[in-house]
Write a protein that holds these residues in place. Structure first.
Motif, PDB file in Angstrom:
ATOM      1  N   GLN A  84      39.609  51.536  44.974  1.00  0.00           N
ATOM      2  CA  GLN A  84      40.643  50.657  44.422  1.00  0.00           C
ATOM      3  C   GLN A  84      40.148  49.213  44.349  1.00  0.00           C
ATOM      4  O   GLN A  84      39.419  48.751  45.225  1.00  0.00           O
ATOM      5  CB  GLN A  84      41.914  50.726  45.272  1.00  0.00           C
ATOM      6  CG  GLN A  84      42.654  52.032  45.175  1.00  0.00           C
ATOM      7  CD  GLN A  84      43.124  52.316  43.762  1.00  0.00           C
ATOM      8  OE1 GLN A  84      43.880  51.560  43.165  1.00  0.00           O
ATOM      9  NE2 GLN A  84      42.660  53.440  43.212  1.00  0.00           N
ATOM     10  N   ASP A  85      40.565  48.498  43.307  1.00  0.00           N
ATOM     11  CA  ASP A  85      40.183  47.091  43.182  1.00  0.00           C
ATOM     12  C   ASP A  85      41.126  46.156  43.953  1.00  0.00           C
ATOM     13  O   ASP A  85      40.947  44.951  43.953  1.00  0.00           O
ATOM     14  CB  ASP A  85      40.087  46.670  41.713  1.00  0.00           C
ATOM     15  CG  ASP A  85      41.420  46.699  40.970  1.00  0.00           C
ATOM     16  OD1 ASP A  85      42.483  46.977  41.590  1.00  0.00           O
ATOM     17  OD2 ASP A  85      41.415  46.450  39.746  1.00  0.00           O
ATOM     18  N   TYR A  86      42.110  46.721  44.608  1.00  0.00           N
ATOM     19  CA  TYR A  86      43.044  45.958  45.428  1.00  0.00           C
ATOM     20  C   TYR A  86      42.299  45.491  46.682  1.00  0.00           C
ATOM     21  O   TYR A  86      41.432  46.210  47.189  1.00  0.00           O
ATOM     22  CB  TYR A  86      44.237  46.846  45.801  1.00  0.00           C
ATOM     23  CG  TYR A  86      45.461  46.088  46.229  1.00  0.00           C
ATOM     24  CD1 TYR A  86      46.198  45.358  45.312  1.00  0.00           C
ATOM     25  CD2 TYR A  86      45.882  46.106  47.548  1.00  0.00           C
ATOM     26  CE1 TYR A  86      47.322  44.665  45.693  1.00  0.00           C
ATOM     27  CE2 TYR A  86      47.005  45.411  47.948  1.00  0.00           C
ATOM     28  CZ  TYR A  86      47.721  44.692  47.013  1.00  0.00           C
ATOM     29  OH  TYR A  86      48.841  43.992  47.404  1.00  0.00           O
ATOM     30  N   ASP A  91      42.347  50.617  39.256  1.00  0.00           N
ATOM     31  CA  ASP A  91      43.327  49.525  39.242  1.00  0.00           C
ATOM     32  C   ASP A  91      44.757  50.011  39.482  1.00  0.00           C
ATOM     33  O   ASP A  91      45.715  49.274  39.287  1.00  0.00           O
ATOM     34  CB  ASP A  91      43.260  48.757  37.926  1.00  0.00           C
ATOM     35  CG  ASP A  91      43.640  49.599  36.716  1.00  0.00           C
ATOM     36  OD1 ASP A  91      43.694  50.847  36.825  1.00  0.00           O
ATOM     37  OD2 ASP A  91      43.873  49.005  35.647  1.00  0.00           O
ATOM     38  N   TYR A  92      44.911  51.230  39.932  1.00  0.00           N
ATOM     39  CA  TYR A  92      46.231  51.839  40.117  1.00  0.00           C
ATOM     40  C   TYR A  92      47.129  51.015  41.038  1.00  0.00           C
ATOM     41  O   TYR A  92      48.243  50.649  40.685  1.00  0.00           O
ATOM     42  CB  TYR A  92      46.051  53.251  40.667  1.00  0.00           C
ATOM     43  CG  TYR A  92      47.314  54.078  40.703  1.00  0.00           C
ATOM     44  CD1 TYR A  92      47.708  54.810  39.604  1.00  0.00           C
ATOM     45  CD2 TYR A  92      48.104  54.138  41.845  1.00  0.00           C
ATOM     46  CE1 TYR A  92      48.850  55.584  39.626  1.00  0.00           C
ATOM     47  CE2 TYR A  92      49.250  54.910  41.879  1.00  0.00           C
ATOM     48  CZ  TYR A  92      49.622  55.623  40.771  1.00  0.00           C
ATOM     49  OH  TYR A  92      50.756  56.381  40.804  1.00  0.00           O
ATOM     50  N   SER A 126      46.716  47.881  42.131  1.00  0.00           N
ATOM     51  CA  SER A 126      46.908  46.525  41.594  1.00  0.00           C
ATOM     52  C   SER A 126      47.978  46.496  40.513  1.00  0.00           C
ATOM     53  O   SER A 126      48.826  45.602  40.488  1.00  0.00           O
ATOM     54  CB  SER A 126      45.594  45.981  41.016  1.00  0.00           C
ATOM     55  OG  SER A 126      44.639  45.838  42.017  1.00  0.00           O
ATOM     56  N   GLN A 127      47.932  47.482  39.611  1.00  0.00           N
ATOM     57  CA  GLN A 127      48.920  47.543  38.531  1.00  0.00           C
ATOM     58  C   GLN A 127      50.322  47.808  39.073  1.00  0.00           C
ATOM     59  O   GLN A 127      51.297  47.222  38.599  1.00  0.00           O
ATOM     60  CB  GLN A 127      48.529  48.625  37.520  1.00  0.00           C
ATOM     61  CG  GLN A 127      47.303  48.288  36.711  1.00  0.00           C
ATOM     62  CD  GLN A 127      47.545  47.093  35.810  1.00  0.00           C
ATOM     63  OE1 GLN A 127      48.602  46.934  35.212  1.00  0.00           O
ATOM     64  NE2 GLN A 127      46.552  46.227  35.730  1.00  0.00           N
TER      65      GLN A 127
END
Length: 142
Positions: free
Chosen positions: A30-32, A102-103, A105-106
């Protein structure tokens, strides 16, 4: 986002050896911000290699935890996960899911404007039929 909320993802599993590697890897990717992402994997007494796979993947990630779900049932896993989670946002992820990088984050971006005291989102193949946009159902807890 200056100060992103802590997100707790709950992964219920039981005998998911065929799928759990891809699921957990997608959560690791994840980009979070990793310090703002807590993952609780709730194992319902798996009799295959699920626990070994998860343990191997999360061993160097202190924000990922493998917990026992002695009641076995998925609903019990969700309840146990909610009880042990620390996030402002709690997400329930199926052990069969592979999430886009990006799940989280979105979802956080989508939930921010109208967020109440807390939120729960669900990720399951049933809900992932949407072609574009965020593939989740959000439940706001007030």
């Amino acid at each position: 986002m200056n100060n992103p909320p802590l997100v707790s993802l709950l992964v219920a599993m039981r005998n998911e050896a065929a799928y759990i590697h891809r699921c957990i890897q997608s959560l690791l990717d994840q980009d979070y911000p990793p310090e703002k992402l807590e993952v609780l994997v709730l194992d319902g007494r798996s009799q295959d290699d699920s626990r070994k796979i998860v343990s191997s993947l999360i061993q160097y990630h202190p924000n990922f935890h493998l917990l026992d779900n002695p009641e076995i049932f998925q609903a019990c896993a969700w309840n146990l996960g909610i009880l042990h989670s620390h996030g402002e946002i709690i997400g329930m992820v199926s052990g069969h899911c592979e999430l886009a990088p990006d799940y989280v984050s979105q979802l956080v971006e989508t939930l921010q404007p109208g967020m109440g005291c807390g939120s729960v989102f669900l990720s399951d193949p049933i809900f992932d039929q949407v072609a574009d946009g965020v593939h989740a159902e959000a439940i706001h807890i007030h």
